[in-house]
Design a protein around this motif. Structure first.
Motif, PDB file in Angstrom:
ATOM      1  N   ARG A  34       0.833  -1.207   0.000  1.00 60.49           N
ATOM      2  CA  ARG A  34       0.000   0.000   0.000  1.00 60.49           C
ATOM      3  C   ARG A  34       0.871   1.263   0.000  1.00 60.49           C
ATOM      4  O   ARG A  34       0.549   2.248  -0.671  1.00 60.49           O
ATOM      5  CB  ARG A  34      -0.932   0.011   1.217  1.00 60.49           C
ATOM      6  CG  ARG A  34      -2.059  -1.020   1.152  1.00 60.49           C
ATOM      7  CD  ARG A  34      -2.961  -0.905   2.369  1.00 60.49           C
ATOM      8  NE  ARG A  34      -4.035  -1.877   2.346  1.00 60.49           N
ATOM      9  CZ  ARG A  34      -3.920  -3.128   2.804  1.00 60.49           C
ATOM     10  NH1 ARG A  34      -2.759  -3.536   3.318  1.00 60.49           N
ATOM     11  NH2 ARG A  34      -4.946  -3.952   2.748  1.00 60.49           N
ATOM     12  N   LEU A  37       2.223   1.836  -3.523  1.00 67.95           N
ATOM     13  CA  LEU A  37       1.229   2.435  -4.422  1.00 67.95           C
ATOM     14  C   LEU A  37       0.993   3.907  -4.093  1.00 67.95           C
ATOM     15  O   LEU A  37       0.905   4.745  -4.992  1.00 67.95           O
ATOM     16  CB  LEU A  37      -0.083   1.658  -4.353  1.00 67.95           C
ATOM     17  CG  LEU A  37      -0.074   0.237  -4.922  1.00 67.95           C
ATOM     18  CD1 LEU A  37      -1.444  -0.408  -4.751  1.00 67.95           C
ATOM     19  CD2 LEU A  37       0.342   0.232  -6.394  1.00 67.95           C
ATOM     20  N   ASP A  38       0.885   4.226  -2.814  1.00 64.00           N
ATOM     21  CA  ASP A  38       0.689   5.619  -2.419  1.00 64.00           C
ATOM     22  C   ASP A  38       1.855   6.490  -2.894  1.00 64.00           C
ATOM     23  O   ASP A  38       1.655   7.587  -3.445  1.00 64.00           O
ATOM     24  CB  ASP A  38       0.565   5.738  -0.900  1.00 64.00           C
ATOM     25  CG  ASP A  38      -0.738   5.175  -0.353  1.00 64.00           C
ATOM     26  OD1 ASP A  38      -1.696   5.019  -1.129  1.00 64.00           O
ATOM     27  OD2 ASP A  38      -0.784   4.886   0.861  1.00 64.00           O
ATOM     28  N   GLU A  39       3.067   5.996  -2.690  1.00 61.56           N
ATOM     29  CA  GLU A  39       4.232   6.827  -2.963  1.00 61.56           C
ATOM     30  C   GLU A  39       4.550   6.914  -4.448  1.00 61.56           C
ATOM     31  O   GLU A  39       5.002   7.966  -4.923  1.00 61.56           O
ATOM     32  CB  GLU A  39       5.434   6.312  -2.173  1.00 61.56           C
ATOM     33  CG  GLU A  39       5.265   6.510  -0.667  1.00 61.56           C
ATOM     34  CD  GLU A  39       6.506   6.195   0.139  1.00 61.56           C
ATOM     35  OE1 GLU A  39       6.516   6.516   1.332  1.00 61.56           O
ATOM     36  OE2 GLU A  39       7.471   5.632  -0.433  1.00 61.56           O
ATOM     37  N   ALA A  41       2.409   6.960  -6.833  1.00 60.68           N
ATOM     38  CA  ALA A  41       1.470   7.950  -7.362  1.00 60.68           C
ATOM     39  C   ALA A  41       1.884   9.362  -6.932  1.00 60.68           C
ATOM     40  O   ALA A  41       1.851  10.304  -7.740  1.00 60.68           O
ATOM     41  CB  ALA A  41       0.056   7.633  -6.881  1.00 60.68           C
ATOM     42  N   ARG A  42       2.286   9.498  -5.677  1.00 62.74           N
ATOM     43  CA  ARG A  42       2.711  10.809  -5.170  1.00 62.74           C
ATOM     44  C   ARG A  42       3.930  11.334  -5.934  1.00 62.74           C
ATOM     45  O   ARG A  42       4.070  12.553  -6.139  1.00 62.74           O
ATOM     46  CB  ARG A  42       3.029  10.695  -3.684  1.00 62.74           C
ATOM     47  CG  ARG A  42       3.526  11.981  -3.044  1.00 62.74           C
ATOM     48  CD  ARG A  42       3.768  11.777  -1.561  1.00 62.74           C
ATOM     49  NE  ARG A  42       4.527  12.864  -0.969  1.00 62.74           N
ATOM     50  CZ  ARG A  42       4.960  12.881   0.289  1.00 62.74           C
ATOM     51  NH1 ARG A  42       4.679  11.870   1.096  1.00 62.74           N
ATOM     52  NH2 ARG A  42       5.658  13.903   0.738  1.00 62.74           N
ATOM     53  N   GLU A  66      -7.413  -0.880  -6.245  1.00 57.53           N
ATOM     54  CA  GLU A  66      -6.334  -0.213  -5.524  1.00 57.53           C
ATOM     55  C   GLU A  66      -5.515   0.692  -6.440  1.00 57.53           C
ATOM     56  O   GLU A  66      -5.065   1.766  -6.022  1.00 57.53           O
ATOM     57  CB  GLU A  66      -5.423  -1.256  -4.867  1.00 57.53           C
ATOM     58  CG  GLU A  66      -6.084  -2.059  -3.752  1.00 57.53           C
ATOM     59  CD  GLU A  66      -6.254  -1.274  -2.462  1.00 57.53           C
ATOM     60  OE1 GLU A  66      -5.782  -0.113  -2.396  1.00 57.53           O
ATOM     61  OE2 GLU A  66      -6.867  -1.815  -1.518  1.00 57.53           O
ATOM     62  N   THR A  67      -5.295   0.257  -7.672  1.00 58.55           N
ATOM     63  CA  THR A  67      -4.522   1.086  -8.603  1.00 58.55           C
ATOM     64  C   THR A  67      -5.348   2.249  -9.148  1.00 58.55           C
ATOM     65  O   THR A  67      -4.874   3.392  -9.173  1.00 58.55           O
ATOM     66  CB  THR A  67      -3.964   0.234  -9.762  1.00 58.55           C
ATOM     67  OG1 THR A  67      -5.022  -0.511 -10.374  1.00 58.55           O
ATOM     68  CG2 THR A  67      -2.884  -0.710  -9.263  1.00 58.55           C
ATOM     69  N   ARG A  69      -7.896   3.889  -7.960  1.00 58.56           N
ATOM     70  CA  ARG A  69      -8.221   4.988  -7.043  1.00 58.56           C
ATOM     71  C   ARG A  69      -7.014   5.873  -6.769  1.00 58.56           C
ATOM     72  O   ARG A  69      -7.168   6.977  -6.236  1.00 58.56           O
ATOM     73  CB  ARG A  69      -8.822   4.440  -5.750  1.00 58.56           C
ATOM     74  CG  ARG A  69      -7.879   3.764  -4.785  1.00 58.56           C
ATOM     75  CD  ARG A  69      -8.656   3.272  -3.562  1.00 58.56           C
ATOM     76  NE  ARG A  69      -7.813   2.661  -2.556  1.00 58.56           N
ATOM     77  CZ  ARG A  69      -7.193   3.340  -1.600  1.00 58.56           C
ATOM     78  NH1 ARG A  69      -7.304   4.650  -1.547  1.00 58.56           N
ATOM     79  NH2 ARG A  69      -6.465   2.709  -0.692  1.00 58.56           N
ATOM     80  N   ARG A  70      -5.834   5.398  -7.153  1.00 58.06           N
ATOM     81  CA  ARG A  70      -4.630   6.222  -7.028  1.00 58.06           C
ATOM     82  C   ARG A  70      -4.202   6.802  -8.380  1.00 58.06           C
ATOM     83  O   ARG A  70      -3.135   7.418  -8.491  1.00 58.06           O
ATOM     84  CB  ARG A  70      -3.481   5.386  -6.444  1.00 58.06           C
ATOM     85  CG  ARG A  70      -3.710   4.923  -5.001  1.00 58.06           C
ATOM     86  CD  ARG A  70      -2.615   3.951  -4.597  1.00 58.06           C
ATOM     87  NE  ARG A  70      -2.641   3.614  -3.181  1.00 58.06           N
ATOM     88  CZ  ARG A  70      -3.352   2.613  -2.651  1.00 58.06           C
ATOM     89  NH1 ARG A  70      -4.153   1.873  -3.449  1.00 58.06           N
ATOM     90  NH2 ARG A  70      -3.288   2.352  -1.355  1.00 58.06           N
TER      91      ARG A  70
END
Length: 303
Positions: A34, A37-39, A41-42, A66-67, A69-70
């Motif tokens: 997780r 994926l967050d990072e 995208a960031r 999960e992908t 939504r980011r």
């Protein structure tokens, strides 16, 4: 702001779990999926690879949720193979390949990155088999890779891209050329990893110019020439070489990436260029700042 050259319009930039220190499906030293994926995208990337099967969710619906939504999309899955060992390994190879290919296809990826097996253990350096293939093994490698390309295309609609890699039998300029000359361009393309190719003494720009029609995918990374000289002199296996920092943050290493991107853009085809900075293991807080700087650097190159 740097304008985007027309020749580079068809290059799509992404990153991969590898750039977050992920080499295995499950390892306590790795960044949790997780957070990756967050990072990613960031850091400004839209495209990712799956990484080792089982690291990201293997349920297609969950992975897609999960992908998406980011704001992320999947470019490829990755498999390791040992096809030079002959038809007897086909069944086991296909079981693994089909599992990864099915997931990749379910989330609308179009490529499968195929990495040859290591001739020595990438962590301990223990020699697993001869470093050089004989003529029969080269024939098995070529024919079975073609079969893999055909089966993956017909059953899953994906194109395989074979990844020359340090400490494998497809590594140097000579071996890459031999492999390409022995395989059908309709079935087998290349994933040119700029770092691995430089690690093994190759010139990425020259490879693109010579075998441009075979380049189906790019991995972008650089090597630190000083560390590379040391690990070569000491015969260091690939894993420990990575731990010593042989793969470095661009633009500090070689090859220069802007000429590679320019040469690739001149091919006039759609290409993924996925950042892969090998750095296993690494502190959890290290990848994101590097990823953000690398994305900014690639924008300055026009992609």
């Amino acid at each position: 702001m740097t304008s985007r050259a027309p020749a580079l319009d068809r290059i799509r930039v992404g990153s991969a779990p590898d750039s977050w220190g992920v080499w295995f499906p499950d390892d306590p030293r790795q960044v949790p999926w997780r957070r990756f994926l967050d990072e990613v995208a960031r850091a400004g990337y839209e495209w990712i690879e799956l990484g080792p099967y089982g690291y990201l969710p293997s349920d297609p619906e969950r992975l897609a949720a999960e992908t998406s939504r980011r704001g992320l999309r999947v470019s490829a899955g990755t498999v390791f193979t040992a096809l030079h060992r002959g038809p007897e390994v086909w069944e086991g190879t296909w079981e693994h390949v089909a599992r990864v290919a099915a997931l990749a296809r379910a989330v609308d990826a179009r490529h499968l990155v195929v990495i040859p097996s290591f001739w020595r253990d990438d962590r301990t350096g223990r020699v697993l088999e001869e470093r050089t293939l004989d003529a029969a093994q080269w024939r098995d490698l070529a024919r079975q890779t073609e079969r893999l390309g055909r089966e993956v295309r017909e059953r899953f609609g994906l194109r395989i891209v074979v990844h020359p890699h340090a400490d494998t039998h497809i590594d140097t300029e000579e071996n890459v050329a031999r492999f390409l000359d022995a395989t059908d361009p309709e079935l087998v393309s290349l994933c040119l990893d700029t770092g691995h190719y430089a690690y093994c003494g190759g010139d990425s720009v020259e490879l693109i110019r010579t075998y441009g029609e075979r380049i189906g995918y790019l991995h972008l990374k650089q090597v630190d020439p000083d560390v590379l000289a040391r690990v070569r002199a000491e015969g260091t296996p690939f894993g420990p070489a990575v731990a010593q920092g042989v793969m470095c943050e661009p633009p500090a290493g070689v090859p220069a990436l802007e000429p590679v991107l320019t040469a690739a853009g001149a091919l006039g085809v759609d290409l993924f260029a996925i950042v892969e900075q090998d750095m296993y293991p690494c502190p959890a807080d290290r990848p994101l700042p590097i990823a953000e700087r690398t994305r900014a650097f690639l924008r300055s190159c026009g992609v």
